[in-house]
Design a protein around this motif. Structure first.
Motif, PDB file in Angstrom:
ATOM      1  N   ALA A   1       1.663   6.625  -6.987  1.00  0.00           N
ATOM      2  CA  ALA A   1       0.578   7.553  -7.327  1.00  0.00           C
ATOM      3  C   ALA A   1       1.081   8.987  -7.454  1.00  0.00           C
ATOM      4  O   ALA A   1       0.444   9.817  -8.129  1.00  0.00           O
ATOM      5  CB  ALA A   1      -0.514   7.464  -6.275  1.00  0.00           C
TER       6      ALA A   1
ATOM      7  N   THR B   1       0.836  -1.207   0.000  1.00  0.00           N
ATOM      8  CA  THR B   1       0.000   0.000   0.000  1.00  0.00           C
ATOM      9  C   THR B   1       0.869   1.255   0.000  1.00  0.00           C
ATOM     10  O   THR B   1       0.569   2.248  -0.701  1.00  0.00           O
ATOM     11  CB  THR B   1      -0.909  -0.011   1.245  1.00  0.00           C
ATOM     12  N   THR B   2       1.961   1.226   0.750  1.00  0.00           N
ATOM     13  CA  THR B   2       2.876   2.385   0.769  1.00  0.00           C
ATOM     14  C   THR B   2       3.524   2.590  -0.603  1.00  0.00           C
ATOM     15  O   THR B   2       3.642   3.741  -1.093  1.00  0.00           O
ATOM     16  CB  THR B   2       3.963   2.163   1.828  1.00  0.00           C
TER      17      THR B   2
ATOM     18  N   THR C   1       2.289   1.705  -3.455  1.00  0.00           N
ATOM     19  CA  THR C   1       1.242   2.199  -4.365  1.00  0.00           C
ATOM     20  C   THR C   1       1.042   3.703  -4.188  1.00  0.00           C
ATOM     21  O   THR C   1       0.823   4.444  -5.172  1.00  0.00           O
ATOM     22  CB  THR C   1      -0.081   1.444  -4.074  1.00  0.00           C
ATOM     23  N   PHE C   2       1.117   4.171  -2.945  1.00  0.00           N
ATOM     24  CA  PHE C   2       0.990   5.612  -2.697  1.00  0.00           C
ATOM     25  C   PHE C   2       2.141   6.391  -3.342  1.00  0.00           C
ATOM     26  O   PHE C   2       1.949   7.478  -3.900  1.00  0.00           O
ATOM     27  CB  PHE C   2       0.961   5.851  -1.180  1.00  0.00           C
TER      28      PHE C   2
END
Length: 442
Positions: free
Chosen positions: A388, A381-382, A384-385
Motif C-alpha cells: 500500500a 496483512t503485513t 499488503t500494508f
C-alpha cells in the motif's frame, strides 16, 4: 442347538381344551409335562397366557403356559417384580431376593429362580437357549464340574473337606439349586457383556488410528457412533457391577436369597410341631384343644418347656451358623463374577480414555493448523500494508502540479528504489516485532 430351538418353539394359539389335553400328554422322557399344575384357571384367562420355559432340579426342561396371576401365586411375587421380566419394557439389570424366589433380570436372561425350578420367558434368543443348555448340562453333570468356573481357593476348600455328604446333606460346600441357576445367569450376562466389549475394542482401535492419520468427516462420524455405543455399553456394565456390589455389601439380601435353607427350615419346623402333637397324643392329651396349665401335670409342663427351649436354641444356632457359612459361600460366588465384570468395565474405561486421548490429539492438530493459518494471515496483512506504500507514493506523484523532478529522466528509478527499500525495512521491522512478542515461531 437346533434341536433345542425346535423343542422350545412357542406353541401355536389353541383353545383351552386343547391346552388341557396337551398338558396330560407324556413328554419324551415319559413324564407328564404339566404334572402337579392346576390348569383350570387357564380357561378363564386364556388371552393372558405366556409361554415359559421351566427347568427343574434334575435338568428336565418343558414349556408351560401360565398367566400372570397364576405365576404371582406360584412364586409368591408382587406384580412389579413380574413387570421387570416383561420383554416389552426395558429395565436395568436387577437381582431381587424374595421370600420364595429370586428375580433375575440380567441382559437377555430374565428368569425366576425358586428352590425347585427356574422359569424363563420363552424366547428364541440364542443367549436364552445357551442359558438353558448350560444349566441343564451343569445340573445333569457330575458334582466336580459344577464349580469349574470358580476360584482355586474355593475349590481347594471344597476338596479338603471332601464330598462324602454332598447329596442330601446340609454341608456349606454344597451349592444349592438356586445358586447354580444364579451362577449360570451371572456367567451368561458377564460373558455376553465381555464379548460385546471385545468386539467394540476390535472395531475401535483401528478406526481411531485411521482418524489420527486422516481427519475426515466420514471418520469423525464413525467415531461419534462408536462413542455412543461405548457409552451405552458402559452404562449397562456399570449397572450389573453396581447390582453385584450392592448384593455383596448387604448380608441380609444374601441371606434372603438362600431359598433351599428357608424351605428346609420351614419343613423341619412343621415336622417338629407334628412330632410334638404326636407326643401329646401318646400321653392321652387332646391335640385339638389347648393344654391348660392348671390341669397339666407339672412334670409334663416342665418337660414340654425344656424341649421347646432346647429346640429353639438348636434351630437358632444352626440357622445362624449355616446362614453365615452360606452368606460366605454366596459372597465368594458373587465376588468371582464381580471381578469379571469389573475387568470388563476396566476395558471399556481404557477404551474411553483412548478415545479421549485421540480427541485431544485431534484438537491439538486442529489448533496447530489454525495457528498456522493465523500466522499466514498476519504475514499477508503485513505484506499488503507494505504494498500500500507504493500506492500512496503513486497517488502523491499523480497529482496535477509541476516540479523540477519531473524533468529529470532518472527520477522515476530513484523513486521506485527508495520506496521499495522503505517497504522492505518496514516489513522486516514488523517481522522482528512479531518474533519479539512471540506471535509466530520464525
Amino acid at each position: 442347538m437346533a434341536d433345542l430351538k425346535e423343542r422350545l418353539l412357542p406353541p401355536k394359539p389353541q383353545s383351552a381344551i386343547n391346552i388341557r389335553d396337551a398338558s396330560y400328554r407324556p413328554s419324551a422322557s415319559g413324564r407328564q409335562p404339566f404334572q402337579g399344575m392346576d390348569l383350570s384357571g387357564l380357561k378363564k384367562r386364556g388371552q393372558g397366557l405366556r409361554s415359559w420355559i421351566r427347568v427343574d432340579t434334575s435338568g428336565n426342561s418343558q414349556i408351560i403356559e401360565v398367566d400372570k396371576f397364576t405365576m404371582m401365586r406360584r412364586c409368591d411375587l408382587p406384580a412389579r417384580d413380574l413387570r421387570l421380566l416383561d420383554p416389552l419394557f426395558v429395565y436395568p439389570s436387577t437381582i431381587l431376593g424374595r421370600e420364595k424366589a429370586i428375580v433375575v433380570n440380567l441382559e437377555q436372561i430374565r428368569c425366576i429362580i425358586t428352590a425347585d425350578e427356574v422359569l424363563l420367558l420363552n424366547s428364541l434368543d440364542s443367549y436364552v437357549l445357551q442359558y438353558v443348555v448350560e444349566l441343564q448340562r451343569r445340573l445333569t453333570s457330575g458334582v466336580g464340574e459344577v464349580w469349574q468356573s470358580e476360584g482355586p481357593e474355593l475349590n481347594r476348600r471344597r476338596s479338603s473337606r471332601g464330598f462324602d455328604n454332598v447329596y442330601g446333606s446340609t454341608s456349606p460346600d454344597y451349592l444349592p439349586f438356586e445358586f447354580r441357576a444364579l451362577e449360570v445367569a451371572l456367567e451368561a450376562a458377564c460373558t455376553f457383556l465381555d464379548s460385546q466389549a471385545a468386539e467394540l475394542e476390535i472395531e475401535a482401535y483401528p478406526l481411531l488410528d485411521e482418524l489420527t492419520s486422516k481427519i475426515s468427516t466420514l471418520n469423525l462420524e464413525r467415531v461419534r457412533r462408536l462413542k455412543s455405543r461405548l457409552v451405552a455399553l458402559t452404562r449397562r456394565v456399570q449397572k450389573v457391577r453396581d447390582e453385584i456390589e450392592q448384593l455383596m455389601d448387604d448380608d441380609g439380601d444374601m441371606a434372603e436369597m438362600y431359598l433351599t435353607e428357608k424351605k428346609s427350615r420351614m419343613e423341619s419346623s412343621f415336622y417338629g410341631d407334628q412330632s410334638l402333637v404326636g407326643f401329646r397324643s401318646n400321653d392321652g392329651l387332646s391335640a385339638s384343644a389347648p393344654v391348660s396349665p392348671v390341669a397339666s401335670p407339672p412334670e409334663l409342663r416342665r418337660l414340654e418347656k425344656s424341649l421347646s427351649i432346647a429346640r429353639s436354641r438348636h434351630e437358632s444356632m444352626r440357622s445362624s451358623e449355616s446362614a453365615t457359612e452360606n452368606i460366605e459361600e454366596l459372597e465368594m460366588l458373587l465376588e468371582a463374577y464381580f471381578v469379571l465384570i469389573d475387568s470388563t468395565l476396566n476395558k471399556l474405561t481404557s477404551l474411553k480414555e483412548y478415545i479421549d486421548d485421540t480427541e485431544d490429539f485431534i484438537n491439538i492438530q486442529l489448533d496447530n493448523v489454525r495457528n498456522q493459518l493465523i500466522q499466514f494471515e498476519l504475514l499477508l496483512t503485513t505484506a499488503t500494508f507494505v504494498v500500500a506504500i507504493f500506492g500512496v507514493v503513486a497517488g502523491i506523484f499523480g497529482m496535477n502540479f509541476a516540479i523540477p523532478m519531473f524533468d529529470d529522466p532518472g527520477a522515476f528509478k530513484w523513486v521506485l528504489i527508495i520506496t521499495g527499500v522503505c517497504g522492505i525495512i518496514i516489513f522486516c521491522a514488523f517481522v522482528w516485532f512479531f518474533k519479539y512478542r512471540r506471535l509466530m515461531p520464525l
